[in-house]
Design a protein around this motif. Structure first.
Motif, short mmCIF file in Angstrom:
data_model
loop_
_atom_site.label_atom_id
_atom_site.label_comp_id
_atom_site.label_asym_id
_atom_site.label_seq_id
_atom_site.Cartn_x
_atom_site.Cartn_y
_atom_site.Cartn_z
N ASP A 192 -50.47 88.48 9.41
CA ASP A 192 -51.20 88.11 8.20
C ASP A 192 -51.28 89.29 7.23
O ASP A 192 -51.82 89.16 6.14
N MET A 193 -50.77 90.45 7.65
CA MET A 193 -50.85 91.64 6.80
C MET A 193 -49.44 92.05 6.34
O MET A 193 -48.48 91.91 7.07
N THR A 194 -49.36 92.55 5.10
CA THR A 194 -48.12 93.15 4.61
C THR A 194 -48.41 94.63 4.39
O THR A 194 -49.39 94.97 3.72
N VAL A 195 -47.58 95.49 4.97
CA VAL A 195 -47.92 96.91 4.93
C VAL A 195 -46.88 97.74 4.20
O VAL A 195 -45.70 97.40 4.15
N ARG A 196 -47.37 98.85 3.65
CA ARG A 196 -46.50 99.94 3.23
C ARG A 196 -46.79 101.12 4.14
O ARG A 196 -47.95 101.36 4.49
N TYR A 197 -45.75 101.81 4.56
CA TYR A 197 -45.88 102.86 5.58
C TYR A 197 -44.72 103.81 5.40
O TYR A 197 -43.64 103.39 5.00
N TYR A 198 -44.96 105.09 5.64
CA TYR A 198 -43.82 106.01 5.65
C TYR A 198 -44.06 107.11 6.67
O TYR A 198 -45.20 107.39 7.04
N GLY A 199 -42.98 107.72 7.13
CA GLY A 199 -43.09 108.85 8.02
C GLY A 199 -41.85 108.97 8.87
O GLY A 199 -40.81 108.39 8.57
N LEU A 200 -42.00 109.80 9.91
CA LEU A 200 -40.95 109.89 10.93
C LEU A 200 -41.46 109.07 12.10
O LEU A 200 -42.61 108.65 12.12
N ASN A 201 -40.65 108.88 13.13
CA ASN A 201 -41.14 108.13 14.28
C ASN A 201 -42.29 108.88 14.95
O ASN A 201 -42.21 110.09 15.16
N HIS A 202 -43.34 108.15 15.29
CA HIS A 202 -44.55 108.71 15.90
C HIS A 202 -45.19 109.75 14.98
O HIS A 202 -45.83 110.70 15.46
N MET A 344 -39.90 94.46 8.38
CA MET A 344 -40.27 95.18 9.60
C MET A 344 -40.17 96.68 9.39
O MET A 344 -39.33 97.14 8.62
N LEU A 345 -40.98 97.44 10.14
CA LEU A 345 -40.84 98.90 10.11
C LEU A 345 -39.71 99.30 11.05
O LEU A 345 -39.72 98.92 12.23
N LEU A 346 -38.75 100.06 10.55
CA LEU A 346 -37.62 100.51 11.36
C LEU A 346 -37.34 101.98 11.08
O LEU A 346 -37.78 102.53 10.07
N ILE A 347 -36.60 102.59 12.00
CA ILE A 347 -36.23 104.00 11.83
C ILE A 347 -34.82 104.03 11.24
O ILE A 347 -33.85 103.64 11.92
N MET A 362 -34.00 110.72 9.27
CA MET A 362 -34.28 109.37 9.78
C MET A 362 -35.78 109.14 9.63
O MET A 362 -36.59 109.86 10.23
N VAL A 363 -36.14 108.16 8.81
CA VAL A 363 -37.56 107.92 8.53
C VAL A 363 -37.96 106.54 9.03
O VAL A 363 -37.11 105.66 9.22
N GLU A 364 -39.26 106.35 9.22
CA GLU A 364 -39.77 105.04 9.63
C GLU A 364 -40.45 104.43 8.42
O GLU A 364 -41.45 104.95 7.93
N ILE A 365 -39.88 103.34 7.92
CA ILE A 365 -40.37 102.69 6.69
C ILE A 365 -40.13 101.18 6.79
O ILE A 365 -39.35 100.73 7.62
N PRO A 366 -40.80 100.42 5.92
CA PRO A 366 -40.54 98.97 5.94
C PRO A 366 -39.13 98.66 5.43
O PRO A 366 -38.66 99.30 4.50
N ASN A 372 -26.74 91.44 7.85
CA ASN A 372 -25.99 92.70 7.84
C ASN A 372 -26.86 93.93 8.05
O ASN A 372 -26.48 95.02 7.66
N GLY A 373 -28.02 93.72 8.66
CA GLY A 373 -28.84 94.86 9.04
C GLY A 373 -30.01 95.09 8.11
O GLY A 373 -30.37 94.21 7.33
N PRO A 374 -30.62 96.27 8.18
CA PRO A 374 -31.82 96.54 7.39
C PRO A 374 -31.52 97.04 5.98
O PRO A 374 -30.56 97.79 5.78
N GLU A 375 -32.31 96.58 5.01
CA GLU A 375 -32.32 97.18 3.67
C GLU A 375 -33.67 97.82 3.48
O GLU A 375 -34.71 97.18 3.69
N THR A 376 -33.69 99.08 3.06
CA THR A 376 -34.95 99.80 2.99
C THR A 376 -35.77 99.38 1.76
O THR A 376 -35.21 98.97 0.74
#
Ligand code: NAD
Ligand code: G6P
Ligand code: MN
Length: 447
Positions: A192-202, A344-347, A362-366, A372-376
């Motif tokens: 039910d939530m849509t998020v913005r997030y940034y960083g490296l894994n963990h 989804m959040l992916l690295i 390599m960053v972890e972002i939505p 054809n895979g993820p688009e950042t």
């Protein structure tokens, strides 16, 4: 529309997380139909205990699915659509070393963070690259969804050394925390939530969390986290729920202190290892670390339940349950298989998504995930505090991969020295020298 049936390989079939993934796949057969499941592991005896139980589960609940477990790469990787990979090179015995060796020097040892993570990274890179080679040889159209840790270092290794491979590195930690946020808010689901997030894994931060109507949910979550971290209202009341181990409860509670450093964002729990390394080292028991806790709890529970099922030859009353970890991997596989465009959040390679940060990190972002895979999704500029921390940490991750590739003692010493968790270069060297001895046969020989 009938959905194409999928063929899945679980690599690391002997993992404690394998039964959870199978249960999740079974719960989702209507939206993610499966024709075949295979297990691959390099430890036949360990994998067999899980596989024998899973075979019984499948016979009872989805007899149409073909199943086999093997240690032969060709048998395993042929005719596969998705490789769900979660291997642990060196297993818990080596995780225990990763955690206990740094503690001898008063430095926290952890599965993925600091010297423990670096040590594990040096073992894991070769194992995961090998899986990619098998996949590309026997099922070149397949995708690998990789959970194998330390995900940050593994992801950097795959970016650099297998740039064209169809691998996506993922982590369930943000999902687990979002689950807690939803509980804090009284929402039915984290979806039910849509998020913005940034960083490296963990090593990341939420900057925006909204409900489906666009209402800002951050203030309510922040209010709770400022007081209780990510300990949920139910846990605070002591309502019996999931069996959360004491070390995880401490981690969720500690988020309160991490949050205080930047009240504009909500932090990933594992930042505690970087921001409060001495606190973590002080409370650790050098004789009994997380590896011991996992061996005594999760590993025992999973294997004894699997062995029980195999003995009584029925899974009717099986206590094998799905978890966050598994649900996320199914969402990702569905997004690729059926072009769902799930967010989804992916690295992934940064490539400008965080505009003032290394494009090769390599960053972890939505991301939006389709066939054809993820688009950042761009996260824009990040503040100096986070940028500084991330630059230091990404240097560690890149130095480890360079050290592995070049078999360089010097670079690995530099990696340990740059890590915020290690107090100085002398201690870095002492820990490194011990890790080299412990990891003989697992690491490339350094010079
Ligand atoms: P586990 O030791 O129970 O399982 C790992 C399995 O991998 C073992 O059966 C082992 O024999 C096998 N293995 C080791 N090296 C191999 C190789 N080279 N080829 C094939 N198989 C190999 O470990 P676990 O606690 O269940 O965790 C499994 C993995 O999943 C770990 O890497 C863990 O860190 C990771 N994990 C990641 C996340 C995430 O957020 N990314 C979440 C949970 C677990
Ligand atoms: C979190 C992290 C994982 C880690 C997992 C298990 O979910 O995201 O990367 O592997 O915890 O940790 P544990 O200590 O329970 O094995
Ligand atoms: Mn993780």
């Amino acid at each position: 529309m009938t959905l194409k049936k999928q063929s899945i390989l679980v690599a690391g079939g002997g993992s404690t997380f394998t039964p959870g993934i199978i249960m999740m796949l079974l719960e989702n057969l209507e939206i993610f139909p499966i024709r075949q499941i295979k297990f691959y592991d390099n430890d036949e005896e360990r994998q067999k205990q899980i596989a024998d139980a899973v075979e019984i589960v499948l016979k009872e609940r989805a007899p149409e699915i073909e199943f086999l477990a093997t240690t032969d790469p060709e048998t395993a990787f042929t005719d596969i659509d998705f490789v769900m990979a979660h291997i642990r090179v060196g297993k818990y015995a080596m995780r225990e070393q990763d955690e206990k060796i740094p503690l001898k020097y008063g430095v926290i040892g952890q599965e993925t963070c600091g010297p423990g993570g670096i040590s594990y990274g040096m073992r894991s890179i070769g194992g995961v690259l090998e899986l990619i080679d098998y996949m590309e040889q026997y099922s070149p159209d397949a995708w690998m969804l990789n959970y194998s840790n330390p995900a940050a270092i593994v992801a950097e290794a795959t970016r650099k050394l297998k740039p064209n491979s169809k691998i996506i590195n993922i982590c369930d930690m943000p999902v687990g925390i979002e689950h807690r946020m939803a509980e804090i808010l009284g929402l039915k689901s984290r979806k039910d939530m849509t998020v913005r997030y940034y960083g490296l894994n963990h090593f990341g931060w939420w900057t925006d969390i909204r409900d489906k109507d666009g209402n800002d949910l951050m203030p309510a979550i922040k209010k709770h986290v400022a007081e209780h971290g990510y300990v949920t209202p139910g846990e605070l009341e002591g309502t019996p729920g999931e069996d959360i181990e004491p070390s995880w409860m401490h981690t969720y509670g500690k988020a309160k202190e991490t949050f205080a450093l930047d009240p504009n964002t909500l932090p990933n729990t594992y930042l505690k290892y970087y921001l409060f390394p001495q606190d973590e080292a002080e409370k650790a028991n050098p004789e009994y670390t997380r590896a011991n806790e996992v061996m005594d709890n999760r590993e025992k529970q999973v294997f004894s339940e699997c062995n029980r099922i195999s003995t009584i030859k029925t899974a009717e009353d099986a206590k094998l349950v799905t978890d966050d970890h598994a649900s996320y991997i199914v969402d990702l596989a569905r997004a690729i298989a059926y072009n769902t465009h799930e967010r989804m959040l992916l690295i992934v390679p940064n490539d400008g998504a965080i505009s003032n940060f290394d494009p090769t990190a390599m960053v972890e972002i939505p991301c939006i995930v389709g066939s054809n895979g993820p688009e950042t999704i761009n996260q824009g500029e990040i503040p100096r505090f986070q940028k500084g921390l991330m630059e230091q940490q990404v240097a560690v991750e890149k130095l480890v991969v360079e050290a592995w590739e070049e078999k360089s003692y010097q670079k690995l010493w530099q990696a340990l020295t740059v890590s915020k968790i290690v107090p100085n270069a002398r201690v870095a060297r002492e820990i490194l020298d011990d890790l080299i001895v412990a990891n003989k046969g697992f690491w490339p020989e350094l010079s």
